[in-house]
Scaffold this motif. Sequence first.
Motif, short mmCIF file in Angstrom:
data_model
loop_
_atom_site.label_atom_id
_atom_site.label_comp_id
_atom_site.label_asym_id
_atom_site.label_seq_id
_atom_site.Cartn_x
_atom_site.Cartn_y
_atom_site.Cartn_z
N ALA A 40 0.83 -1.20 0.00
CA ALA A 40 0.00 0.00 0.00
C ALA A 40 0.87 1.25 0.00
CB ALA A 40 -0.94 0.00 1.20
N ASN A 41 1.92 1.25 0.81
CA ASN A 41 2.83 2.40 0.84
C ASN A 41 3.53 2.60 -0.50
OD1 ASN A 41 2.26 3.10 3.50
ND2 ASN A 41 3.90 1.81 4.32
N LEU A 42 4.00 1.51 -1.10
CA LEU A 42 4.67 1.61 -2.41
C LEU A 42 3.72 2.10 -3.50
CD1 LEU A 42 6.77 -1.69 -2.38
CD2 LEU A 42 7.67 0.65 -2.32
N ALA A 43 2.47 1.68 -3.43
CA ALA A 43 1.47 2.06 -4.43
C ALA A 43 0.79 3.38 -4.10
CB ALA A 43 0.42 0.96 -4.57
N GLU A 44 1.11 3.91 -2.93
CA GLU A 44 0.53 5.17 -2.46
C GLU A 44 -0.99 5.11 -2.35
OE1 GLU A 44 2.17 7.94 -5.28
OE2 GLU A 44 4.04 8.11 -4.17
N VAL A 45 -1.46 4.02 -1.74
CA VAL A 45 -2.88 3.88 -1.42
C VAL A 45 -3.01 3.52 0.05
CG1 VAL A 45 -3.52 3.18 -3.77
CG2 VAL A 45 -3.01 1.42 -2.08
#
Length: 93
Positions: free
Chosen positions: A46-51
């Motif tokens: 989620a952090n890597l995908a910015e969600v």
Amino acid sequence: MPLYQKQHLDSFVYFNIKKLMSINIRIGDRIRELRKVKGLSQEALANLAEVDRTYMTKVETGKKNVTVKILEKIIIALETDFGAFFNDNNFKK
């Protein structure tokens, strides 16, 4: 609208909603599979995908109808592309 037409329409709508839910589940399963191969937690992905992490949970469980833009962010975070993502037996049914 005659009753037989309404019943036909209701069946059509139910079938298409069930089909949509099915694709959401298959997309979520594929994300989970690739995430685990990468050794990532849901939160890390989620952090890597910015969600949001809770959004990622809903996507993985098929409870969220993910947009193409968000799916693109997730696929990039998984270091893959759309072709490789969908080139899976889950999508060849």
